[in-house]
Design a protein around this motif. Sequence first.
Motif, short mmCIF file in Angstrom:
data_model
loop_
_atom_site.label_atom_id
_atom_site.label_comp_id
_atom_site.label_asym_id
_atom_site.label_seq_id
_atom_site.Cartn_x
_atom_site.Cartn_y
_atom_site.Cartn_z
N ALA A 90 0.82 -1.21 0.00
CA ALA A 90 0.00 0.00 0.00
C ALA A 90 0.85 1.26 0.00
CB ALA A 90 -0.94 -0.01 1.21
N GLU A 122 -0.93 -0.86 6.64
CA GLU A 122 -2.29 -0.53 7.07
C GLU A 122 -2.47 0.98 7.17
OE1 GLU A 122 -6.14 -1.91 7.97
OE2 GLU A 122 -4.37 -3.06 7.35
N GLN A 137 -2.61 2.48 3.65
CA GLN A 137 -3.91 2.25 3.01
C GLN A 137 -4.93 3.29 3.44
OE1 GLN A 137 -5.22 -1.85 2.79
NE2 GLN A 137 -7.33 -1.25 3.18
N GLN A 159 -6.62 5.96 0.83
CA GLN A 159 -8.07 6.06 0.72
C GLN A 159 -8.57 7.47 1.00
OE1 GLN A 159 -9.31 2.96 3.44
NE2 GLN A 159 -9.26 1.38 1.87
#
Length: 248
Positions: A76, A219, A222, A226
Amino acid sequence: MASPAASLSLLSLATGLRELVFPSACGACGAPVAAGALFCGPCESLIEPLPASRCPLCGRPGPATACPACAEAKPAYDAAWALARHSGPLAQAVRAFKYQRRYWLGPALARLLATTPRNGAAAELIAPVPLHPRRLLRRGFNQAAVLAQGLAGQTGIRLAPQLLRRLRHTPPQVGLDPAARRANVAGAFGLGRGWAGRLDGASVLLIDDVFTTGATVAECAQVLKQAGAAWVEVLTLVRAGGGNHEAG
């Protein structure tokens, strides 16, 4: 509980008082060193810098092309860089800072972090990997936030200490295999309050102390992607092992 900003201020005060009262000592062996130095000569010579040739995505030492794991499944984050291997005196200093409350090592570690070679985009924001309030209360400070604050002061890049927040408490990652690490932090992070709609096209430098498998920073990245970030680069002091895609 003190806010992250208040915790950093108290930490800076404690560090300053310690430096006034006590002589400087090596962050690994405790031998006397010059003011502001992190290591004595013998300990500094034992630090193992990572080779210049690395995977351009996860930073794993090897050919300067995407490693097999990154070629199969791009992480990511866009790039991950670490200064040295998680071994010897530097690993000792990181552990002492993080777990033994040797707060005064923070500024010197941040200066060292600033020397890490990286080839990424110019960052607009520097953000630390956040701690859950419960762990922050127990530890007393967030080591990633201290490093991020020091790096921002040296580079002039805007510090965003609460860009990310921890949504739920998770067990420590130590001792977990890569799959368990990913499951442990899945959904554990969210965008900080007030940041919605403010990251479109932004370039973020994400800071942590140790890159182990990359699950935690993946994480976090990401969440930032987003929210509209165009580029997320990870910077850590040390890299443990040779795993991919999974800091933290």
